[in-house]
Design an enzyme around this catalytic site. Structure first.
Site, PDB file in Angstrom:
ATOM      1  N   LYS A 279      53.892 107.471  11.156  1.00 28.10           N
ATOM      2  CA  LYS A 279      53.818 108.529  12.166  1.00 28.10           C
ATOM      3  C   LYS A 279      55.034 109.440  12.031  1.00 28.10           C
ATOM      4  O   LYS A 279      56.168 109.006  12.226  1.00 28.10           O
ATOM      5  CB  LYS A 279      53.744 107.906  13.564  1.00 28.10           C
ATOM      6  CG  LYS A 279      52.514 107.030  13.760  1.00 28.10           C
ATOM      7  CD  LYS A 279      52.460 106.389  15.123  1.00 28.10           C
ATOM      8  CE  LYS A 279      53.562 105.384  15.322  1.00 28.10           C
ATOM      9  NZ  LYS A 279      53.379 104.600  16.566  1.00 28.10           N
TER      10      LYS A 279
ATOM     11  N   THR B 258      55.831 112.582  26.808  1.00 20.86           N
ATOM     12  CA  THR B 258      55.123 111.935  25.697  1.00 20.86           C
ATOM     13  C   THR B 258      55.220 110.414  25.758  1.00 20.86           C
ATOM     14  O   THR B 258      54.987 109.738  24.762  1.00 20.86           O
ATOM     15  CB  THR B 258      55.690 112.419  24.355  1.00 20.86           C
ATOM     16  OG1 THR B 258      57.112 112.153  24.328  1.00 20.86           O
ATOM     17  CG2 THR B 258      55.446 113.906  24.154  1.00 20.86           C
TER      18      THR B 258
ATOM     19  N   GLY C 115      54.340 106.767  25.871  1.00 18.70           N
ATOM     20  CA  GLY C 115      53.124 106.019  25.593  1.00 18.70           C
ATOM     21  C   GLY C 115      52.331 106.480  24.392  1.00 18.70           C
ATOM     22  O   GLY C 115      51.238 105.962  24.139  1.00 18.70           O
ATOM     23  N   THR C 116      52.864 107.425  23.617  1.00 19.61           N
ATOM     24  CA  THR C 116      52.083 107.959  22.491  1.00 19.61           C
ATOM     25  C   THR C 116      51.751 106.884  21.457  1.00 19.61           C
ATOM     26  O   THR C 116      50.623 106.817  20.964  1.00 19.61           O
ATOM     27  CB  THR C 116      52.834 109.114  21.794  1.00 19.61           C
ATOM     28  OG1 THR C 116      54.177 108.700  21.523  1.00 19.61           O
ATOM     29  CG2 THR C 116      52.858 110.353  22.652  1.00 19.61           C
ATOM     30  N   GLY C 117      52.723 106.031  21.118  1.00 25.39           N
ATOM     31  CA  GLY C 117      52.480 105.022  20.093  1.00 25.39           C
ATOM     32  C   GLY C 117      51.436 104.003  20.518  1.00 25.39           C
ATOM     33  O   GLY C 117      50.531 103.655  19.740  1.00 25.39           O
ATOM     34  N   CYS C 118      51.555 103.515  21.741  1.00 26.71           N
ATOM     35  CA  CYS C 118      50.574 102.559  22.268  1.00 26.71           C
ATOM     36  C   CYS C 118      49.191 103.193  22.309  1.00 26.71           C
ATOM     37  O   CYS C 118      48.185 102.573  21.939  1.00 26.71           O
ATOM     38  CB  CYS C 118      50.966 102.122  23.670  1.00 26.71           C
ATOM     39  SG  CYS C 118      52.634 101.455  23.833  1.00 26.71           S
TER      40      CYS C 118
END
Length: 265
Positions: free
Chosen positions: A179, A210, A212-215
């Site tokens: 990412k 932003t 929580g984007t990875g989860c």
């Protein structure tokens, strides 16, 4: 639309709880609902967390994690599994063992630090992630900080994405999604299995909220895999979903707010 009474695909998240509701188990379940799958959870840790950061974290005993997993998988079954915060080497190894005996695709989000820079994985657990968890992953989704944690390789430009992916693939996942959101300019990610390569691009939205984007991205990928999509299609659909969620992220509390998991509604 599926027929009334017919169960949707089932996705299990194995991760920590975010009391602020923006990341972790809470983000995973919101994403799964938004994408039309039935979300289930194995909670590995409880955090005291808000828009300003993580004030405390307490991991659950391995036997509690194992019991939750067996309870869900043995009775309900799963079409995909997603892992997030695993906190300790003992939990990483237990979860890797459980996953290796489950016939379903696995998305591993090797969570190392929170959005605010708070550590969520013990340094002693890194080797267990490399040697036990990544080898059972269908897709691994490290961000640039997690790439550096796991491999020592530091990505500073888009040209570094390929060698970073190769470094992570060396640990055994079938696919890796690097990412590139922490780079400047266009938001570009690299997906590869070593033979096939896909670059996923999206406009960078001027929005600081932003959390929580990875989860959210990892859960969206798992949702696509549970529906039967191939990895490249599942990742592309997840990228589209999380880009919209970032664009609609909203202020919450005094710090960094969450992405909007229900933006399509």
């Amino acid at each position: 639309m599926r027929p009334a009474g017919q169960a949707p695909p089932r996705v299990l998240t194995v991760a920590g709880s975010d009391s602020g509701g923006g990341a972790g188990i809470q983000a995973d379940l919101k994403t799964m609902l938004a994408l039309g799958v039935h979300g289930m959870s194995v909670i590995t840790a409880v955090t005291a967390q808000n828009s300003l950061g993580v004030q405390g974290a307490w991991e659950l005993p391995v036997e509690a994690v194992r019991a939750q997993y067996r309870s869900v998988v043995d009775d309900i079954g799963v079409q995909a599994v997603k892992t997030g915060m695993l906190a300790s080497a003992e939990l990483v190894e237990a979860v890797a063992e459980l996953i290796s005996g489950t016939d379903a695709p696995v998305v591993v989000d090797p969570v190392g630090v929170s959005k605010h820079g708070d550590p969520l994985l013990a340094a002693s657990a890194l080797d267990s992630v490399r040697t036990r968890l990544l080898p059972v992953a269908t897709v691994a989704t490290p961000n640039l900080d997690e790439v550096a944690q796991l491999t020592g390789f530091r990505v500073t430009s888009e040209a570094d994405l390929r060698p970073a992916a190769e470094a992570v693939l060396a640990y055994g996942p079938q696919w890796v999604l690097i990412k590139g959101g922490h780079l400047t300019g266009e938001a570009v990610d690299l997906l590869t299995d070593g033979d096939h390569e896909f670059r996923l691009r999206a406009p960078r939205h001027d929005n600081r909220h932003t959390h929580g984007t990875g989860c959210t991205l990892a859960s969206a990928i798992a949702s696509g895999l549970a529906k039967g999509l191939a990895v490249p299609e599942a990742v592309a659909a997840a990228k589209e979903y999380v880009t919209g969620a970032i664009a609609h992220g909203f202020a919450l509390g005094a710090g960094i707010g969450p992405v909007d998991h229900g933006w399509r509604f």
